[in-house]
Write a protein that holds these residues in place. Structure first.
Motif, short mmCIF file in Angstrom:
data_model
loop_
_atom_site.label_atom_id
_atom_site.label_comp_id
_atom_site.label_asym_id
_atom_site.label_seq_id
_atom_site.Cartn_x
_atom_site.Cartn_y
_atom_site.Cartn_z
N PHE A 9 0.68 -1.00 -0.04
CA PHE A 9 0.07 -0.02 -0.06
C PHE A 9 0.78 1.35 -0.06
CE2 PHE A 9 -2.24 3.31 2.35
CZ PHE A 9 -3.28 3.44 1.56
N PHE A 10 1.75 1.23 0.70
CA PHE A 10 2.85 2.47 1.06
C PHE A 10 3.33 2.78 -0.46
CE2 PHE A 10 7.25 4.38 1.72
CZ PHE A 10 6.70 5.31 2.18
N ILE A 11 3.97 1.66 -0.88
CA ILE A 11 4.93 1.73 -2.30
C ILE A 11 3.85 2.06 -3.50
CG2 ILE A 11 5.97 0.28 -4.27
CD1 ILE A 11 7.31 -1.20 -1.88
N SER A 12 2.71 1.75 -3.57
CA SER A 12 1.58 2.03 -4.42
C SER A 12 1.10 3.38 -4.20
CB SER A 12 0.35 1.22 -4.33
OG SER A 12 0.57 -0.13 -4.34
N SER A 13 0.94 3.73 -3.12
CA SER A 13 0.48 5.28 -2.90
C SER A 13 1.77 6.40 -3.30
CB SER A 13 0.22 5.57 -1.20
OG SER A 13 -0.73 4.74 -0.97
N LEU A 14 3.09 5.82 -3.07
CA LEU A 14 4.20 6.66 -3.01
C LEU A 14 4.06 6.84 -4.64
CD1 LEU A 14 6.46 8.14 -2.16
CD2 LEU A 14 7.94 5.99 -2.44
N ILE A 15 4.08 5.75 -5.50
CA ILE A 15 4.09 5.79 -6.82
C ILE A 15 2.93 6.53 -7.65
CG2 ILE A 15 3.70 4.49 -9.18
CD1 ILE A 15 5.21 2.28 -7.83
N VAL A 16 1.76 6.63 -7.09
CA VAL A 16 0.61 7.42 -7.50
C VAL A 16 1.02 8.99 -7.34
CG1 VAL A 16 -1.88 7.86 -7.12
CG2 VAL A 16 -1.20 5.46 -7.33
N PHE A 17 1.28 9.09 -6.11
CA PHE A 17 1.65 10.79 -5.58
C PHE A 17 2.73 11.22 -6.49
CE2 PHE A 17 3.82 13.57 -3.07
CZ PHE A 17 3.04 14.55 -2.77
N THR A 18 3.88 10.20 -7.02
CA THR A 18 4.93 10.79 -7.69
C THR A 18 4.29 11.11 -9.23
OG1 THR A 18 6.37 9.45 -6.39
CG2 THR A 18 7.07 10.36 -8.62
N ILE A 19 3.38 10.05 -9.70
CA ILE A 19 2.89 10.58 -11.02
C ILE A 19 2.14 11.68 -10.91
CG2 ILE A 19 1.05 9.61 -12.67
CD1 ILE A 19 2.21 6.77 -11.89
N PHE A 20 1.30 12.10 -9.85
CA PHE A 20 0.34 13.12 -9.88
C PHE A 20 1.37 14.55 -9.87
CE2 PHE A 20 -1.62 16.33 -6.86
CZ PHE A 20 -2.55 16.59 -7.91
#
Length: 62
Positions: A9-20
């Motif tokens: 969950f943390f890694i997925s959230s970090l990836i989504v945040f970075t893309i945003f």
């Protein structure tokens, strides 16, 4: 097993945040409030020099 779900969950959230953030920077860097001036200078030896100046009025320019 529960710790692994938290990591995913943390890694997925970090990836989504970075893309945003990357998409926001690309979209907001439109240079609508910028202008380019072309200045012709004549030096003492008679040669002409073209200078381009880029002026932005934006508060943040990425």
């Amino acid at each position: 097993m529960n710790n692994q779900k938290k990591n995913i969950f943390f890694i997925s959230s970090l990836i989504v945040f970075t893309i945003f953030i990357v998409l926001f920077i690309i979209k907001s860097n439109d240079h609508k409030e910028c202008e380019e001036k072309e200045i012709l200078e004549i030096k003492a030896d008679g040669t002409t020099v073209k200078k381009k100046e880029h002026h932005c009025k934006e508060k943040y320019n990425f």
